[in-house]
Scaffold this motif. Structure first.
Motif, mmCIF file in Angstrom:
data_model
loop_
_atom_site.group_PDB
_atom_site.id
_atom_site.type_symbol
_atom_site.label_atom_id
_atom_site.label_comp_id
_atom_site.label_asym_id
_atom_site.label_seq_id
_atom_site.Cartn_x
_atom_site.Cartn_y
_atom_site.Cartn_z
ATOM 1 N N ASP A 57 52.668 -16.552 -70.604
ATOM 2 C CA ASP A 57 52.195 -17.810 -71.181
ATOM 3 C C ASP A 57 50.678 -17.845 -71.353
ATOM 4 O O ASP A 57 50.138 -18.766 -71.955
ATOM 5 C CB ASP A 57 52.629 -18.999 -70.311
ATOM 6 N N VAL A 58 49.993 -16.862 -70.809
ATOM 7 C CA VAL A 58 48.541 -16.764 -70.977
ATOM 8 C C VAL A 58 48.287 -15.952 -72.239
ATOM 9 O O VAL A 58 48.547 -14.754 -72.277
ATOM 10 C CB VAL A 58 47.870 -16.090 -69.763
ATOM 11 N N THR A 59 47.816 -16.620 -73.280
ATOM 12 C CA THR A 59 47.577 -15.955 -74.565
ATOM 13 C C THR A 59 46.134 -16.142 -75.006
ATOM 14 O O THR A 59 45.442 -17.076 -74.568
ATOM 15 C CB THR A 59 48.504 -16.524 -75.659
ATOM 16 N N GLY A 60 45.699 -15.271 -75.888
ATOM 17 C CA GLY A 60 44.365 -15.406 -76.463
ATOM 18 C C GLY A 60 44.217 -16.712 -77.213
ATOM 19 O O GLY A 60 43.162 -17.353 -77.158
ATOM 20 N N ARG A 61 45.273 -17.117 -77.907
ATOM 21 C CA ARG A 61 45.208 -18.367 -78.667
ATOM 22 C C ARG A 61 45.045 -19.570 -77.746
ATOM 23 O O ARG A 61 44.234 -20.458 -78.016
ATOM 24 C CB ARG A 61 46.458 -18.537 -79.535
ATOM 25 N N SER A 62 45.766 -19.609 -76.628
ATOM 26 C CA SER A 62 45.628 -20.752 -75.717
ATOM 27 C C SER A 62 44.235 -20.783 -75.094
ATOM 28 O O SER A 62 43.646 -21.852 -74.925
ATOM 29 C CB SER A 62 46.716 -20.732 -74.632
ATOM 30 N N LEU A 63 43.700 -19.618 -74.787
ATOM 31 C CA LEU A 63 42.352 -19.546 -74.227
ATOM 32 C C LEU A 63 41.307 -19.935 -75.271
ATOM 33 O O LEU A 63 40.373 -20.690 -74.981
ATOM 34 C CB LEU A 63 42.092 -18.148 -73.691
ATOM 35 N N ALA A 64 41.460 -19.458 -76.504
ATOM 36 C CA ALA A 64 40.534 -19.829 -77.583
ATOM 37 C C ALA A 64 40.568 -21.338 -77.817
ATOM 38 O O ALA A 64 39.524 -21.969 -78.030
ATOM 39 C CB ALA A 64 40.880 -19.070 -78.861
ATOM 40 N N ASN A 65 41.755 -21.930 -77.776
ATOM 41 C CA ASN A 65 41.867 -23.386 -77.954
ATOM 42 C C ASN A 65 41.179 -24.133 -76.816
ATOM 43 O O ASN A 65 40.519 -25.155 -77.049
ATOM 44 C CB ASN A 65 43.332 -23.809 -78.070
ATOM 45 N N ALA A 66 41.320 -23.648 -75.592
ATOM 46 C CA ALA A 66 40.656 -24.295 -74.452
ATOM 47 C C ALA A 66 39.141 -24.215 -74.606
ATOM 48 O O ALA A 66 38.429 -25.206 -74.378
ATOM 49 C CB ALA A 66 41.106 -23.644 -73.143
ATOM 50 N N TYR A 67 38.645 -23.049 -74.997
ATOM 51 C CA TYR A 67 37.205 -22.914 -75.237
ATOM 52 C C TYR A 67 36.754 -23.828 -76.378
ATOM 53 O O TYR A 67 35.693 -24.449 -76.298
ATOM 54 C CB TYR A 67 36.837 -21.466 -75.561
ATOM 55 N N ALA A 68 37.528 -23.892 -77.445
ATOM 56 C CA ALA A 68 37.171 -24.740 -78.592
ATOM 57 C C ALA A 68 37.101 -26.201 -78.184
ATOM 58 O O ALA A 68 36.185 -26.924 -78.596
ATOM 59 C CB ALA A 68 38.179 -24.537 -79.717
ATOM 60 N N GLN A 69 38.050 -26.652 -77.383
ATOM 61 C CA GLN A 69 38.038 -28.047 -76.929
ATOM 62 C C GLN A 69 36.809 -28.329 -76.066
ATOM 63 O O GLN A 69 36.148 -29.355 -76.227
ATOM 64 C CB GLN A 69 39.314 -28.361 -76.150
ATOM 65 N N THR A 70 36.495 -27.405 -75.173
ATOM 66 C CA THR A 70 35.332 -27.585 -74.306
ATOM 67 C C THR A 70 34.040 -27.610 -75.119
ATOM 68 O O THR A 70 33.214 -28.520 -74.964
ATOM 69 C CB THR A 70 35.265 -26.457 -73.251
ATOM 70 N N LEU A 71 33.857 -26.618 -75.985
ATOM 71 C CA LEU A 71 32.630 -26.565 -76.785
ATOM 72 C C LEU A 71 32.546 -27.731 -77.762
ATOM 73 O O LEU A 71 31.459 -28.275 -77.995
ATOM 74 C CB LEU A 71 32.536 -25.234 -77.523
ATOM 75 N N GLY A 72 33.690 -28.143 -78.334
ATOM 76 C CA GLY A 72 33.705 -29.295 -79.235
ATOM 77 C C GLY A 72 33.307 -30.566 -78.519
ATOM 78 O O GLY A 72 32.547 -31.394 -79.059
#
Length: 191
Positions: A57-72
């Motif tokens: 369940d740990v994917t690059g897409r889920s991690l990228a989305n988490a980073y995007a939400q934080t930076l946004g």
């Protein structure tokens, strides 16, 4: 055989490239303290998700989305946005399924194919990569190409002591991350 990450980085102690989880790597440019905090948060996010659910369940897409939400959120709610750009690279079973995500300082995410460059001179580097990159480059060819495009118009190409290089290799077991330094890196560069 995998994904190669290359950065101009004369520091031997402060890394721009690291492992986040089994087959997921992280690369960043910008203010070190800001992207280091994001890297650590990404590791915690991945560990918690993998422990709570399943490692798959740990994917690059889920991690990228988490980073995007934080930076946004930082970009819109803070008086000063983070001065960083990130790449999340997930190694898949085949090259066609590898995932490369570029996350901007404002939380924007782009899904890249084959290669990605970031930082202040990303545009000319991406132009050069578009002209020279192709499927099937081996490790040495990939590292030399990265060195050449990062060197830009300098009279001499960057040397091994000015580069940080790491790979995600399909042939390795779960821990697919490997740093390349010293004599092995110099050999790949042909120097």
């Amino acid at each position: 055989e995998g994904i190669v990450l290359v950065a101009e980085n004369p520091s031997k102690a402060l890394h721009k490239i690291s492992e986040i989880y089994d087959r997921i790597a992280f690369a960043a440019v910008g203010k070190y303290n800001e992207f280091e905090n994001l890297r650590v948060a990404g590791i915690r996010f991945a560990d918690q998700r993998g422990f709570s659910y399943d490692r798959s369940d740990v994917t690059g897409r889920s991690l990228a989305n988490a980073y995007a939400q934080t930076l946004g959120a930082v970009f819109t709610e803070s008086p000063k946005p983070y001065e960083v750009e990130l790449v999340v690279a997930e190694l898949a079973d085949t090259q066609a399924d590898d995932q490369l995500y570029r996350i901007g300082f404002d939380g924007s995410v782009s899904d890249e194919q084959g290669y990605v460059a970031m930082g202040g001179s990303a545009e000319p580097i991406n132009t050069e990569l578009a002209a020279r990159w192709h499927d099937g480059l081996d490790l040495a060819e990939s590292v030399r190409l990265a060195r050449d495009v990062l060197s830009g118009d300098r009279p001499e190409p960057l040397t091994a002591d000015l580069l940080e290089v790491a790979t995600r290799q399909r042939s390795r077991p779960r821990r697919a991350f490997r740093r390349i330094t010293g004599a092995p890196l110099a050999e790949l560069l042909g120097s």
